[in-house]
Design an enzyme around this catalytic site. Structure first.
Site, short mmCIF file in Angstrom:
data_model
loop_
_atom_site.label_atom_id
_atom_site.label_comp_id
_atom_site.label_asym_id
_atom_site.label_seq_id
_atom_site.Cartn_x
_atom_site.Cartn_y
_atom_site.Cartn_z
N LYS A 68 14.83 -9.10 -1.57
CA LYS A 68 15.30 -8.82 -0.21
C LYS A 68 16.62 -9.58 -0.07
CE LYS A 68 14.72 -7.05 3.95
NZ LYS A 68 14.75 -5.60 4.24
N ASP B 126 2.39 -9.49 -4.47
CA ASP B 126 1.05 -9.40 -3.88
C ASP B 126 0.93 -8.09 -3.09
OD1 ASP B 126 -1.53 -10.22 -2.99
OD2 ASP B 126 -0.62 -10.80 -1.07
N ASP C 8 -1.02 -4.15 -4.31
CA ASP C 8 -2.08 -3.44 -3.58
C ASP C 8 -1.67 -1.99 -3.35
OD1 ASP C 8 -3.68 -5.71 -3.37
OD2 ASP C 8 -4.19 -5.32 -1.27
N TYR D 35 4.43 -18.83 -1.51
CA TYR D 35 3.05 -19.27 -1.66
C TYR D 35 2.96 -20.78 -1.85
CZ TYR D 35 0.37 -14.91 -1.98
OH TYR D 35 -0.28 -13.74 -1.70
N ASP E 37 11.49 -3.36 1.00
CA ASP E 37 11.05 -2.32 1.95
C ASP E 37 11.26 -0.93 1.34
OD1 ASP E 37 13.78 -2.88 2.06
OD2 ASP E 37 13.96 -2.68 4.24
C1 IPM Z 1 -4.22 -11.48 -5.19
C2 IPM Z 1 -4.94 -12.02 -3.98
C3 IPM Z 1 -4.64 -13.51 -3.85
C4 IPM Z 1 -3.16 -13.66 -3.62
C5 IPM Z 1 -5.47 -14.24 -2.77
C6 IPM Z 1 -6.94 -14.05 -2.93
C7 IPM Z 1 -5.13 -15.71 -2.73
O1 IPM Z 1 -4.59 -11.31 -2.86
O2 IPM Z 1 -4.46 -12.01 -6.30
O3 IPM Z 1 -3.47 -10.53 -5.05
O4 IPM Z 1 -2.70 -13.58 -2.48
O5 IPM Z 1 -2.45 -13.88 -4.59
MG MG Z 2 -3.39 -9.55 -3.25
#
Ligand code: IPM
Ligand code: MG
Length: 365
Positions: free
Chosen positions: A194, A250, A254, A143, A226
């Site tokens: 990884k 990240d 999710d 990042y 993975d």
């Molecule tokens: C998160 C989001 C952020 C990230 C974005 C909005 C920059 O996806 O906090 O998970 O990628 O960290």
């Molecule tokens: Mg995110």
């Protein structure tokens, strides 16, 4: 215990404002009930800041939020600002806060509330009682690594590049946070990397192993990312604390959020330490600004409310209030109240505002 709560509230974009309003309701009630002085200032970030100030985070805003005890952020981004140059996009505002405040440790708990078992796309027996804590490194890795950019090579050829960099000290400090956290839980830590392909994550693994010498009670395991994504869906309960890099965190968070039924349920805390040794932290839902449902009063405010709960735990070291909020959320769910994203048959659909009200009612009891 601190009596002053100096909080910066940054609603941001999309559903940010709607869900922040619910957090505010809860916060105002708690500060009255427990006799805090709530000193809350609302600030601009993301697209909202671009529209008013021409930048996703102004230096003045940054200066002010640096002085607060805690930051609560809604969400940033939306199609309106997608065409902008990279440095001007809403997301840069969020990333700048993380970097400038050095909020390197991001806690993303994935907890399944019993009443929501039916909302998950997985079978009940796979997720019942699930309680994972994902710790994401937040200020390093791909990042922020240099060099980065898009470079013109010839008329028809461009090169896009980002760099996955980790320094020993960056890995060491997140490792320590992860081991310390594992010590307070089931003493199981899984580090995700990884290392079979990427040298920077081979270093990550080596530092994790080195750090584990200081925590002989913690059982450290390693998993390639993975495989980890597959294992999270196959048998999530094998995990307790997971620690991983910025980008892997990240993605995996999710994935972990959907185990719990909805992305709308996952809170987060991003924590660092300032120069004078004080804890700095920002609290935000893991979900984004959801522009498709913004302004409709249908978004789920629970991740935001649970983020407030995390704030009381991490910033104000008040587990009582934190638990109170979590319990209120759970009771509301038990009674069958739902926003659309977590709906299953026979549930009662609530708007964003109504859900905020219900949690408040529950708190009052
Ligand atoms: C998160 C989001 C952020 C990230 C974005 C909005 C920059 O996806 O906090 O998970 O990628 O960290
Ligand atoms: Mg995110």
């Amino acid at each position: 215990m601190k009596k002053d709560l100096n909080i910066s509230l940054l609603p941001g974009d999309g559903i940010g404002k709607e869900i922040s309003n619910q957090a505010l309701k809860i916060l105002e009630w708690i500060s009255k009930k427990f006799d805090f002085n709530l000193n809350l200032t609302e600030e601009l970030v993301g697209g909202a800041s671009i529209d008013k100030l021409g930048t996703p985070l102004s230096d003045k805003t940054l200066g002010r939020i640096k002085k607060s005890d805690a930051i609560i952020l809604g969400a940033v981004g939306g199609p309106k600002w997608e065409g902008l140059k990279f440095e001007k996009r809403p997301e840069r505002g969020l990333l700048k806060i993380r970097k400038e405040l050095d909020l390197f440790a991001n806690f993303r708990p994935a907890l399944v509330f019993d009443p929501l078992i039916e909302s998950s796309s997985l079978k009940p027996e796979i997720i019942k009682g699930l309680d994972i804590l994902l710790i994401r490194e937040l200020t390093g890795g791909i990042y922020f690594g240099e060099p980065r950019g898009i470079k013109k090579i010839s008329e028809e050829k461009y090169k896009g590049f980002n760099t996955l960099v980790y320094y020993t000290n960056e890995i060491k400090r997140i490792a320590e946070v992860a081991f310390e956290t594992a010590m307070t839980r089931s003493k199981k830590l899984c580090s995700v990397d990884k290392a079979n392909v990427l040298e920077s994550t081979e270093l990550w693994r080596n530092v994790m192993i080195e750090c584990s010498q200081n925590y002989p009670e913690v059982e450290l395991s390693h998993m390639y990312v993975d495989n980890a994504s597959m294992q999270l869906v196959r048998d999530p309960k094998q995990f307790d604390v997971i620690v991983t890099t910025n980008m892997f965190g990240d993605i995996l968070s999710d994935c972990a959020s959907m185990l719990t039924g909805s992305l709308g349920m996952l809170p987060s805390a991003s924590v660092g330490v300032s120069e004078n040794g004080e804890r700095k932290a920002m609290y935000e839902p893991v979900h984004g600004s959801a522009p498709d449902i913004a302004g409709k009063n249908i978004a789920n405010p629970l991740a935001m409310i649970l983020s407030v709960s995390m704030m009381f735990k991490y910033s104000f070291e008040n587990e009582t209030i934190s638990t109170l909020i979590n319990d209120a959320v759970e009771s509301v769910l038990k009674k069958g109240f739902r926003t659309r994203d977590i709906l299953s048959k026979n549930d009662l659909i609530l708007s964003t505002d109504e859900m905020g009200e219900k949690v408040l009612e529950e708190l009052k009891q």
